[in-house]
Design a protein around this motif. Structure first.
Motif, short mmCIF file in Angstrom:
data_model
loop_
_atom_site.label_atom_id
_atom_site.label_comp_id
_atom_site.label_asym_id
_atom_site.label_seq_id
_atom_site.Cartn_x
_atom_site.Cartn_y
_atom_site.Cartn_z
N ASP A 79 62.49 71.26 2.71
CA ASP A 79 61.30 71.26 3.56
C ASP A 79 61.22 70.04 4.47
N GLN A 133 53.65 64.01 3.15
CA GLN A 133 54.29 64.76 4.24
C GLN A 133 55.34 63.91 4.95
N CYS A 159 62.52 63.05 -2.88
CA CYS A 159 61.84 64.33 -3.04
C CYS A 159 61.52 64.60 -4.51
N HIS A 206 57.91 66.39 6.78
CA HIS A 206 57.82 67.79 6.35
C HIS A 206 57.95 68.71 7.55
N GLN A 255 58.74 67.17 -4.29
CA GLN A 255 58.90 67.90 -3.04
C GLN A 255 60.24 68.60 -3.01
N ASP A 256 60.35 69.63 -2.14
CA ASP A 256 61.59 70.38 -1.95
C ASP A 256 62.35 69.76 -0.78
N ASN A 276 58.60 62.54 -5.57
CA ASN A 276 57.33 62.98 -5.00
C ASN A 276 57.07 64.48 -5.21
#
Length: 642
Positions: A280, A307, A271, A237, A276-277, A274
């Motif tokens: 990032d 992360q 991503c 991240h 997530q973007d 999970n």
């Protein structure tokens, strides 16, 4: 051959057992390789003892004045060291193994660890102690065993290449390299020459130590065994990522998208899974050993929090001479990766300093080279183009330093990227290893091929001409970069690639900016400013560290090996070659003096380079004290002295 006949030490026995189970047909060759490896490491250790102050220098010199057999008397007995040859910078070649006489009974010292035991007794008599004596002894034994393994597979590789030569009619190593590159998809032909380099650092007794790797891993991850392995990927991240701010985030992302679009696809899937973007996250390649042994240990919290994401993608790579630097197959870049393993003298992680300063110094040096027309087109730097690392800002946390240097990477161009048509880039340490064509040092094949193309001259004339051309391309950039700009390159044998065209040296490539030393005042007086990592050992406030770096790596470690081996092989006085080096250096200094603003720099560098003595690193002393950052130095007679 029976194991008992070989009288193997513990580390050697491990390899014997491995060969017996995996390659039993090689056991007969192994005994000879063990003997060779022991002697080669013994010679390095003897050099350390004679050069680094373990034995009294005045006594050594007094004996050498009338004999090449050195004798040292201790309370336990007498140590005899038979010297075959002495050359520049007080380096020695052994005639045979040392002898120790105790109670009037002579015994041959057949393993360097035994010699170290003798010297430890001497040190205890003198009330000297070393904090890493047993650790160094273990490294020494590991180095001997690994060198024997490398020599064994060198023999195997030579036989394989002989078959290729017979089939293809290759008459020189360059012809052979081109055949291998075509057949094995080596986009970076220079890797072929790196794979020939099996003997390691020519002065360091622990040259082949790889503490923490199994035999299978050594075979898998070392260049000389011509293996391949997968490099894996994670993503970190942006809140825990760092890169030099001068590199745009978009450049980093575009690099991976361009080279491996499938990797980015897999990152997207990870991503999504999970929640997530993808924007990032930064891609981080990770060595298979590091993934298996370090990732979960040092970064478990970040993995649990999402992360750090493991990306289901891997690429095929080949290891280079530097185990942690790999070549992705069919790509034109190298990836330098951290490995939490001690090799030679240090644990081969990548410091936060390097991730920031590598690209920073690359930008500066590239600007200088462009301005200087690459010093008459003789010098190119293989710099660090980009890099990213994990960053923890919690200085009080457990393993803070380790966490900041074990998950990162740096990208470099391949040496082949810098070549024009018909050029070959040869890593300089390969010159002191065997050519598969001649079964002699590659260096001698180069000289003799050069001679074949200049038949109007005598062999000696062509030797001097070749050497002068080699020295000119190395020094025409290294000295002005030091004297004019305050940048001392780490141009030792492993970092330097000599480029030849029609067997003539035409330019030099120098890599790995992590070891450079910079006199910041000189650099800034020439209008080049950088923002460096706080506390960087790379950045100095005077010229001494920079001068020592160039003297130790370029002159002693690199040129010194050339002068000795050429003088020995072709029966010329080594000092004649050093006089040619001095003449080239003097000419460069005279040219630099035309710039009034750097006359003082010229004066100081000339004094350092041509002084009565030079300072160089005490490699063995540093290992015995387990200190790889605060360098210990020794004074040695200078072959360039006025």
């Amino acid at each position: 051959m029976l194991r008992s006949d070989l009288k193997l030490e513990k580390e050697e026995m491990k390899i014997y057992d491995f060969l017996e189970s995996k390659f039993p047909h090689l056991l007969d060759l192994y005994g000879n390789c063990v003997s060779k490896a022991r002697f080669m490491i013994m010679e390095r250790l003897v050099n350390a003892l004679l050069r680094e102050g373990f034995l009294e220098n005045e006594y050594i010199e007094a004996q050498l004045a009338y004999s090449m057999q050195l004798e040292f008397i201790f309370s336990r007995g007498k140590l005899i060291i038979p010297i075959a040859d002495r050359y520049s910078y007080n380096r020695f070649k052994l005639e045979c193994n040392p002898i120790f006489i105790e109670l009037n009974l002579p015994s041959e010292i057949v393993h360097p660890s035994f010699l170290l035991e003798v010297m430890n007794d001497v040190n205890e008599e003198q009330t000297k102690t070393y904090t890493n004596f047993r650790g160094f002894q273990a490294e020494l034994a590991n180095s001997v065993a690994n060198l024997a393994l490398s020599l064994l597979f060198q023999d195997v590789r030579m036989r394989e290449l002989q078959t290729v030569m017979d089939k293809t009619g290759s008459n020189s190593i360059f012809e052979l390299a081109e055949v291998i590159a075509r057949n094995e998809e080596l986009c970076d032909m220079s890797l072929f020459y790196e794979q020939l380099s099996v003997t390691g650092h020519l002065l360091h007794p622990c040259t082949k130590s790889k503490i923490g790797l199994s035999i299978e891993e050594i075979l898998h991850y070392s260049a000389e065994f011509d293996s391949t392995h997968y490099v894996h990927f994670v993503a970190i991240h942006k809140e825990i990522a760092y890169h030099n701010p001068k590199i745009k985030r978009e450049e980093i992302q575009q690099f991976w998208l361009r080279e491996y679009p499938e990797l980015i696809h897999e990152l997207k899937q990870s991503c999504i899974k999970n929640k997530q973007d993808i924007n990032d996250f930064f891609i981080i390649p990770i060595h298979p050993w590091q993934k298996e042994n370090v990732l979960d240990t040092l970064y478990s919290a970040e993995l649990a929090r999402g992360q750090i994401l493991v990306v289901d993608y891997a690429i095929t790579t080949k290891p280079t001479l530097s185990v942690r630097t790999v070549v992705p197959v069919e790509k034109n870049f190298h990836i330098k990766l951290p490995l939490n393993i001690q090799m030679t003298s240090a644990v081969r992680t990548i410091s936060p300093n390097s991730i920031h300063n590598g690209p920073e110094i690359t930008f500066i040096v590239n600007d200088i080279l462009s301005k200087e027309d690459y010093f008459n087109k003789t010098l190119h730097i293989i710099g660090e183009e980009l890099g990213v690392r994990f960053q923890s800002t919690q200085t009080s946390e457990h393993n803070f330093k380790d966490r900041n240097k074990n998950l990162s990477y740096l990208i470099r161009k391949t040496p082949t990227s810098f070549l024009d048509e018909g050029e070959h880039a040869v890593v300089a340490c390969a010159l002191f290893n065997l050519s598969p064509v001649t079964k002699r040092f590659f260096l001698f094949e180069m000289v003799e091929q050069f001679h074949l193309r200049n038949r109007l001259n005598s062999m000696e004339e062509n030797l001097f001409l070749f050497f002068k051309k080699y020295m000119t391309v190395v020094l025409s950039g290294v000295i002005p970069l030091m004297t004019k700009y305050g940048i001392g390159l780490e141009g030792h044998l492993q970092n330097t690639l000599i480029v030849l065209k029609e067997w003539e040296p035409v330019k030099v490539l120098i890599r790995d900016l992590g070891g450079v030393r910079i006199d910041q005042k000189r650099l800034e007086r020439k209008g080049f400013y950088g923002t460096y990592f706080p506390g960087s050992v790379t950045i100095n406030e005077d010229e001494i560290g920079m001068q020592n770096k160039v003297i130790h790596t370029v002159f002693q470690s690199h040129i010194g090996e050339l002068t000795y081996h050429l003088a020995k092989e072709y029966q010329v006085n080594e000092q004649i070659l050093w006089d040619m080096v001095k003449e080239i250096c003097s000419g460069i200094f005279l040219d630099l003096e035309k710039d009034e603003t750097i006359k003082m720099n010229v004066e100081r560098d000339r004094a350092a380079l041509f002084g009565e003595t030079i300072q160089t690193k005490a490699l063995t002393l540093m290992r015995l004290t387990d200190d790889v950052t605060d360098y210990a130095f020794i004074d040695l007679p200078n072959p360039l002295r006025d």
